[in-house]
Design a protein around this motif. Structure first.
Motif, PDB file in Angstrom:
ATOM      1  N   GLY A  15       0.951  -1.606  -0.197  1.00  0.00           N
ATOM      2  CA  GLY A  15      -0.341   0.129   0.467  1.00  0.00           C
ATOM      3  C   GLY A  15       0.833   1.501  -0.106  1.00  0.00           C
ATOM      4  O   GLY A  15       0.792   2.215  -0.818  1.00  0.00           O
ATOM      5  N   LEU A  16       1.846   1.504   0.707  1.00  0.00           N
ATOM      6  CA  LEU A  16       2.864   3.177   0.652  1.00  0.00           C
ATOM      7  C   LEU A  16       3.546   2.396  -0.532  1.00  0.00           C
ATOM      8  O   LEU A  16       3.213   3.776  -0.675  1.00  0.00           O
ATOM      9  CB  LEU A  16       3.886   1.749   1.820  1.00  0.00           C
ATOM     10  CG  LEU A  16       2.965   2.993   3.320  1.00  0.00           C
ATOM     11  CD1 LEU A  16       4.227   2.080   4.148  1.00  0.00           C
ATOM     12  CD2 LEU A  16       2.549   3.670   3.646  1.00  0.00           C
ATOM     13  N   SER A  17       3.971   1.473  -0.693  1.00  0.00           N
ATOM     14  CA  SER A  17       4.333   1.575  -2.037  1.00  0.00           C
ATOM     15  C   SER A  17       3.895   1.971  -3.349  1.00  0.00           C
ATOM     16  O   SER A  17       4.650   3.396  -4.124  1.00  0.00           O
ATOM     17  CB  SER A  17       5.025   0.390  -3.198  1.00  0.00           C
ATOM     18  OG  SER A  17       6.113  -0.341  -1.857  1.00  0.00           O
ATOM     19  N   VAL A  59      13.311  -1.231  -9.338  1.00  0.00           N
ATOM     20  CA  VAL A  59      11.396  -0.892  -8.247  1.00  0.00           C
ATOM     21  C   VAL A  59      11.847  -0.116  -7.538  1.00  0.00           C
ATOM     22  O   VAL A  59      11.782   1.107  -6.942  1.00  0.00           O
ATOM     23  CB  VAL A  59      10.190  -1.772  -8.790  1.00  0.00           C
ATOM     24  CG1 VAL A  59       9.378  -0.830  -7.999  1.00  0.00           C
ATOM     25  CG2 VAL A  59       9.762  -2.404  -9.549  1.00  0.00           C
ATOM     26  N   MET A  60      12.566  -0.776  -6.186  1.00  0.00           N
ATOM     27  CA  MET A  60      12.677  -0.100  -4.825  1.00  0.00           C
ATOM     28  C   MET A  60      13.620   0.508  -4.786  1.00  0.00           C
ATOM     29  O   MET A  60      13.701   2.012  -4.614  1.00  0.00           O
ATOM     30  CB  MET A  60      13.370  -1.596  -4.519  1.00  0.00           C
ATOM     31  CG  MET A  60      12.024  -2.085  -3.962  1.00  0.00           C
ATOM     32  SD  MET A  60      12.884  -3.364  -2.274  1.00  0.00           S
ATOM     33  CE  MET A  60      12.884  -2.261  -1.147  1.00  0.00           C
ATOM     34  N   GLN A  61      14.503   0.079  -5.788  1.00  0.00           N
ATOM     35  CA  GLN A  61      15.339   1.688  -6.095  1.00  0.00           C
ATOM     36  C   GLN A  61      14.442   3.122  -7.246  1.00  0.00           C
ATOM     37  O   GLN A  61      15.155   4.871  -5.812  1.00  0.00           O
ATOM     38  CB  GLN A  61      16.728   1.567  -6.882  1.00  0.00           C
ATOM     39  CG  GLN A  61      17.467   0.859  -6.587  1.00  0.00           C
ATOM     40  CD  GLN A  61      18.962   0.166  -7.004  1.00  0.00           C
ATOM     41  OE1 GLN A  61      19.383   0.317  -8.444  1.00  0.00           O
ATOM     42  NE2 GLN A  61      20.772   0.962  -6.212  1.00  0.00           N
ATOM     43  N   ALA A  62      14.354   3.257  -7.718  1.00  0.00           N
ATOM     44  CA  ALA A  62      13.611   4.371  -8.215  1.00  0.00           C
ATOM     45  C   ALA A  62      12.102   4.902  -7.441  1.00  0.00           C
ATOM     46  O   ALA A  62      12.235   6.414  -7.604  1.00  0.00           O
ATOM     47  CB  ALA A  62      12.961   3.699  -9.287  1.00  0.00           C
ATOM     48  N   VAL A 120       7.124   7.482   2.012  1.00  0.00           N
ATOM     49  CA  VAL A 120       6.150   9.117   1.866  1.00  0.00           C
ATOM     50  C   VAL A 120       5.737  10.013   2.823  1.00  0.00           C
ATOM     51  O   VAL A 120       4.625  10.780   3.097  1.00  0.00           O
ATOM     52  CB  VAL A 120       4.604   7.883   1.948  1.00  0.00           C
ATOM     53  CG1 VAL A 120       4.713   6.884   1.008  1.00  0.00           C
ATOM     54  CG2 VAL A 120       4.501   7.579   3.316  1.00  0.00           C
ATOM     55  N   GLN A 121       7.007  10.309   3.518  1.00  0.00           N
ATOM     56  CA  GLN A 121       6.598  11.276   4.754  1.00  0.00           C
ATOM     57  C   GLN A 121       6.980  12.506   4.004  1.00  0.00           C
ATOM     58  O   GLN A 121       7.628  12.522   3.196  1.00  0.00           O
ATOM     59  CB  GLN A 121       8.086  11.358   6.021  1.00  0.00           C
ATOM     60  CG  GLN A 121       7.731  10.352   6.688  1.00  0.00           C
ATOM     61  CD  GLN A 121       5.866  10.031   7.382  1.00  0.00           C
ATOM     62  OE1 GLN A 121       5.880  10.755   8.279  1.00  0.00           O
ATOM     63  NE2 GLN A 121       5.530   8.930   7.111  1.00  0.00           N
ATOM     64  N   GLY A 122       5.861  13.340   4.544  1.00  0.00           N
ATOM     65  CA  GLY A 122       5.678  14.906   3.123  1.00  0.00           C
ATOM     66  C   GLY A 122       5.396  14.847   2.549  1.00  0.00           C
ATOM     67  O   GLY A 122       5.402  15.939   1.831  1.00  0.00           O
ATOM     68  N   GLN A 123       4.749  14.311   1.480  1.00  0.00           N
ATOM     69  CA  GLN A 123       4.378  13.261   0.342  1.00  0.00           C
ATOM     70  C   GLN A 123       3.366  14.736   0.500  1.00  0.00           C
ATOM     71  O   GLN A 123       1.869  14.447   1.308  1.00  0.00           O
ATOM     72  CB  GLN A 123       4.281  12.315   0.044  1.00  0.00           C
ATOM     73  CG  GLN A 123       3.252  11.926  -1.547  1.00  0.00           C
ATOM     74  CD  GLN A 123       3.170  10.597  -1.685  1.00  0.00           C
ATOM     75  OE1 GLN A 123       4.303  10.122  -1.363  1.00  0.00           O
ATOM     76  NE2 GLN A 123       2.425  10.133  -2.771  1.00  0.00           N
TER      77      GLN A 123
END
Length: 392
Positions: A15-17, A59-62, A120-123
């Protein structure tokens, strides 16, 4: 009533991704999660080590997740071995044969969860609704209305469920799931090995139990022990000295003495495949869509694929001023994710069924199957290629 474009149910890694993948889209996003924000920021160690493919690494790097994980906690997987019963024969895979440095990587699940939360902090345009759950979903032509456990109501053009393989919202939307209960429990724990593991993973289909050994930094290993629930509880009740001797015996001292260095965690062994991945302005990602048996260690890789596949379609529609919850868009997502996951899901269940059958006819088939797989080079290349493939 609060209105958002996308409402994500579940603040786990999938979900966070998805939320991270929607950054910069201009869409307003809310996430509903029963846990507190404090628990999400510092997730507890749960014993699970996640095997990541090259595509997932990419994907995680991007998304900026990989860079948030301590490199000292990441273990490269350089080779893998599949063993059957008491046979000395093993089906093997090695990074050097594939002209790569490693077949994949092993990363603690709680560190992935923490990295996803930090990302996602500050998104912009994100609202976190923690400490609450979804109690009802009402569908509407232009949006869905979601009722929360504290009485608040929100409307969203698209609701995305990432709330585990036992998804409550999936049931609210009338979407059934094919559930395969293997009648076993899985214990995961960390051990210190006396002999070097050389970054090799083992999957060992014994008679009466299944073992996996995942190599970790500092010559530690994650032992994954699958047994009937009563026998797992016997292991849980042992003190550390007894438990270390038992696991050392299970692995026939192939890594010497194995001493526990972490807590023990037990999970039921249940595979889940949703009968549909979408509903009216509703989509499933992560384990809510496909909850894999861990024998192929591919669950989170599918979760990353699902969120990326859905996010790409949402971002395209948003950029063109289209409907992010349109039936045609969701149908494209469902078709793509079904094609990407169904064959491996069925193959995984077939492997788990065969290699957990200790009757004599099955033992003969088990041994023959591994030797056939070893002799068919394209088959071995297919498996290794699945681990080392990169995203287009």
């Amino acid at each position: 009533m609060r209105k958002v474009d996308v409402l994500v149910v579940g603040a786990g890694p999938a979900g966070l991704s998805l939320i991270r993948s929607l950054a910069g889209s201009g869409l307003s996003v809310a996430v509903v999660e029963p846990q507190s924000a404090a628990a999400l920021a510092e997730p507890a160690f749960d014993g699970r080590e996640i095997a990541l493919t090259h595509a997932s690494h990419q994907v995680m790097q991007a998304m900026g997740l990989w860079q948030r994980i301590d490199p000292d906690e990441i273990s490269p997987l350089r080779s893998a071995k599949v063993m059957n019963g008491t046979s000395p024969f093993a089906l093997g895979f090695a990074a050097e044969r594939e002209n790569v440095d490693q077949l994949g990587w092993l990363v603690p699940n709680h560190l992935i969860r923490r990295a996803a939360w930090e990302s996602v902090q500050g998104q912009a345009d994100l609202e976190v609704l923690d400490g609450v759950s979804v109690t009802a979903i009402e569908t509407g032509s232009a949006d869905n209305t979601v009722t929360l456990s504290d009485g608040r109501r929100l409307t969203a053009r698209l609701v995305v469920a990432a709330d585990s393989r036992f998804s409550a919202t999936r049931r609210m939307m009338g979407i059934g799931a094919q559930m395969r209960d293997f009648g076993k429990s899985m214990m995961v724990t960390r051990l210190q090995c006396e002999r070097p593991h050389r970054n090799e993973a083992w999957e060992w289909f014994g008679y009466g139990r299944t073992l996996a050994m995942l190599p970790l930094p500092r010559n530690q290993a994650s032992a994954v022990i699958t047994l009937p629930p009563q026998q797992i509880q016997e292991l849980v009740a042992m003190d550390d000295a007894q438990f270390g001797r038992a696991v050392t015996g299970f692995f026939e001292r192939r890594l010497g003495d194995m001493q526990p260095v972490g807590t023990r965690h037990v999970y039921p062994l249940v595979g889940v495949y949703a009968r549909r991945f979408v509903g009216h302005r509703y989509a499933l990602v992560g384990d809510a869509a496909v909850g894999m048996h861990p024998v192929t260690a591919h669950g989170f890789n599918f979760g990353l694929q699902s969120q990326q596949r859905l996010a790409q379609l949402i971002n395209e529609a948003a950029g063109q001023g289209g409907d992010i919850g349109a039936t045609a868009l969701l149908a494209r997502y469902e078709r793509g994710h079904w094609l990407a996951t169904r064959p491996l899901y069925e193959a995984t269940n077939a492997i788990a069924t065969l290699y957990n059958d200790s009757r004599l006819p099955a033992r003969l088939v088990r041994g023959a199957a591994l030797r056939v797989a070893h002799g068919v080079v394209p088959f071995r290349k297919l498996i290794a290629g699945h681990l080392t493939q990169r995203m287009a």
